[in-house]
Design a protein around this motif. Sequence first.
Motif, short mmCIF file in Angstrom:
data_model
loop_
_atom_site.label_atom_id
_atom_site.label_comp_id
_atom_site.label_asym_id
_atom_site.label_seq_id
_atom_site.Cartn_x
_atom_site.Cartn_y
_atom_site.Cartn_z
N MET A 180 19.43 84.52 -17.62
CA MET A 180 20.93 84.32 -17.90
C MET A 180 21.17 85.14 -18.65
SD MET A 180 22.06 83.78 -14.80
CE MET A 180 23.37 83.67 -14.48
N ALA A 181 21.46 85.34 -19.67
CA ALA A 181 21.06 85.94 -20.81
C ALA A 181 20.97 87.75 -20.86
CB ALA A 181 21.26 85.51 -22.08
N GLY A 229 23.44 89.07 -17.93
CA GLY A 229 24.90 89.16 -18.45
C GLY A 229 24.66 90.70 -19.39
N LEU A 230 23.32 90.91 -20.17
CA LEU A 230 23.45 92.07 -20.89
C LEU A 230 23.32 94.00 -20.24
CD1 LEU A 230 23.22 92.79 -24.31
CD2 LEU A 230 20.18 92.89 -23.55
N ILE A 253 24.03 93.99 -17.01
CA ILE A 253 25.67 93.94 -16.47
C ILE A 253 26.39 95.18 -17.69
CG2 ILE A 253 28.10 92.86 -15.91
CD1 ILE A 253 26.83 90.92 -14.96
N LEU A 254 26.37 94.83 -19.17
CA LEU A 254 27.21 95.65 -19.97
C LEU A 254 26.23 97.02 -19.69
CD1 LEU A 254 29.20 95.76 -22.20
CD2 LEU A 254 26.44 94.92 -23.76
N VAL A 299 27.51 98.94 -17.19
CA VAL A 299 28.81 99.78 -17.27
C VAL A 299 28.96 100.40 -17.95
CG1 VAL A 299 31.60 98.86 -17.40
CG2 VAL A 299 29.83 97.41 -16.26
N PHE A 347 37.32 89.79 -21.53
CA PHE A 347 36.89 88.16 -20.22
C PHE A 347 35.94 87.20 -21.12
CE2 PHE A 347 39.45 87.47 -17.26
CZ PHE A 347 39.66 88.58 -16.84
N SER A 399 32.77 94.59 -18.70
CA SER A 399 32.05 94.70 -19.91
C SER A 399 31.79 93.05 -20.89
CB SER A 399 31.54 95.62 -21.11
OG SER A 399 33.48 96.24 -21.52
N LEU A 422 32.58 90.91 -19.52
CA LEU A 422 32.15 89.70 -18.31
C LEU A 422 30.42 89.87 -19.04
CD1 LEU A 422 33.69 89.94 -14.94
CD2 LEU A 422 33.76 87.62 -17.11
N GLY A 423 29.73 90.33 -18.78
CA GLY A 423 28.17 90.97 -19.13
C GLY A 423 27.72 90.30 -20.39
N VAL A 424 28.85 90.67 -21.77
CA VAL A 424 28.93 89.85 -22.72
C VAL A 424 29.01 88.98 -22.93
CG1 VAL A 424 29.59 89.81 -25.42
CG2 VAL A 424 29.72 92.04 -24.04
N LEU A 450 28.50 86.82 -21.04
CA LEU A 450 27.54 85.93 -20.17
C LEU A 450 26.31 86.02 -21.14
CD1 LEU A 450 26.67 86.80 -16.11
CD2 LEU A 450 26.77 84.70 -16.97
N PHE A 451 25.79 87.16 -22.03
CA PHE A 451 25.05 86.77 -22.71
C PHE A 451 25.10 86.26 -24.11
CE2 PHE A 451 23.73 89.03 -26.74
CZ PHE A 451 22.07 88.79 -26.53
N ARG A 510 26.92 83.59 -24.17
CA ARG A 510 27.52 82.02 -23.58
C ARG A 510 25.94 81.33 -23.23
NH1 ARG A 510 29.97 80.90 -18.49
NH2 ARG A 510 30.67 82.50 -19.14
#
Lengths: 327, 289
Positions: free
Chosen positions: A282-283, A286-287, A289-290, A293, B37, B97, B99-101, B103-104, B106
Amino acid sequence: MRFMRSYLWYLIGLVALLVLPQVVSSPYIMFLLNMAIIFVILALGLNVVFGMTGMLNLASLAFSGIGAYTSGILAVKLGLPFPLALIGAVVVAMLFGLMVGLPTIRIGGHYLAFMTIAFGEIMRLIFQNWTPVTGGALGLSGIKYASIGPLVLKTHWSYYHLSLTLLVIMVYVANRIRVSKLGRAFEAVRGSEVAARALGINTYYHKVLAFVLGAAFGGVAGTLYAFLMRYVDPGTFTFEESARVLTMVMVGGRGSIPGVIIGAFLLTFLPEWLRFLKDYYMAMYGLGILLIVLFLPGGVISLWDKVRSRFAAGRRAPAAQTSAGKR
Amino acid sequence: MGSLVQIAVNGLAQGSIYALMALAIVVIYNTTETFNFAQGEFVLLAAYVSASLMGIMPWYLAMLVAVAVIALFGATVFQRVAYWPLRNSTFEFVIVSTLGVSLFLRNMAKIVWGAIARPYPEYFGGVWRVAGVSIVKQHVLILAMTGGLILLFYLFMMKTTVGAMMRATAQNKQAATLMGVKVSRMVALTYFFAALLGSVAGILVAPIFFLTIDMGMATMTKGFAATIVGGFGSIPGAIVGGLLLGLVEAFATAFISPVYKDAYTFVTLLAILVFLPRGIFGERIAEKV
């Protein structure tokens, strides 16, 4: 010929999606495919509101929740079959879209994003606390298998054909909106509201209309979800999930229908593909997605544009520049 | 009468936490015109980091170090990664971006500290009894810290040159640049404040609740609600909105039923949206073009 070319990729995609269930043997993967289709429909709805018209709606899941609960209640308490429940859900979702859209869109801009967050929270709490109607925290259960006439769809495989049919319809609708006068008006509003008004476009009317159309997509997605799970859980319709739909639109390529479809499929399956990372998946999601973008602001679909323009440049003249610019 | 005071203190303490979050959201919005976020993750990180540090140093030092580290992280790495490369894009890019951070961070926290909720050391435990009223010491600490922090923030913004530079940046970036304000520094400072407010909220709220991975997200959602109630983009609105939500929650929990705690926030929100769509301190909304 033009028609053929513009629909060629959709046809290839459709054939692939038709072949896929023949090779998939795990019910879980089939379930994910159904979920991916639901997310594509949600993302297409957000694409009308946000991608085309430029209004940030952070309550996509609230509209799908309204759709899920409406169709679920119609099916459980009134015993309506799937098609009627679907129509009911779409109508109610659109009414909510109108109810929320009319007052908030007038205020507009970034404020709208805030208002939709508030609306999403409000709906989530209603789902959770209005026990006599929604079943409260326990959720709404007892939804029968979806059936169309004599056909009862009991497995994820048979249900997939229903999802796919609705997906085709919704992609078609989204495409029709985009190429019509309406779609051009939406895109004019996104570009510049003042300029759109100067061209004689009633911006308020078009923004509300886009919002209501977006809500209709949510109603369809919600109905599909309710009959897929045959149970509606209030914990599903959270802000985080709405944010996920936004991420799908951004990662796929805002405003582009093929892009949004790719984005929704990608983000539904990405966590599964990352499972080999164990605790870290999951981490890393998230990375990922970042990174998309940051380094691919036009979304995954812009990669295609880049490849194509490079190919065209090589074939014609070296002067041709890449068309995939930054917005 | 005594119990009323008790409930009010309780509500104001809870509301202070919401106010801190709302303030952070508004400060970021005013300077950068987008939302962060990952704001809730500052709360989460400060709580967990300070809890871990308490094993090797006294509690006050652990908190100070945790807040300092998180605030610096917000001002440097976080802001440079999640905001700065996207400063010329539209605001939705920053939303995604961050939101991505979020998630990372958390999920990294989940790996480091585990997914199970755990208690936070009660560093300031106990109850004061004043004229038959019992007041939880932690609540008083929350009120004092929040009040102090907001006062300092106000003095900084209104009385110092750097504060004036920050306000100028919020008003008009181009004009500020022409006046010799370095916008990149102002952005760093803004994120410093946001992370500071978030991490202070984290160490203050941790002893009341258990430490969980979702505590940041839950607190941030309330912060958003507070900004809407108070009036979007308004600093006094953020504070009043937060306190109001806290009070409504406390009184409704005490007099109606504790079951629907989160629903009271929603009723308040609904009432505000119906009667004062721009919030209590809402100004006329004029979008920056």
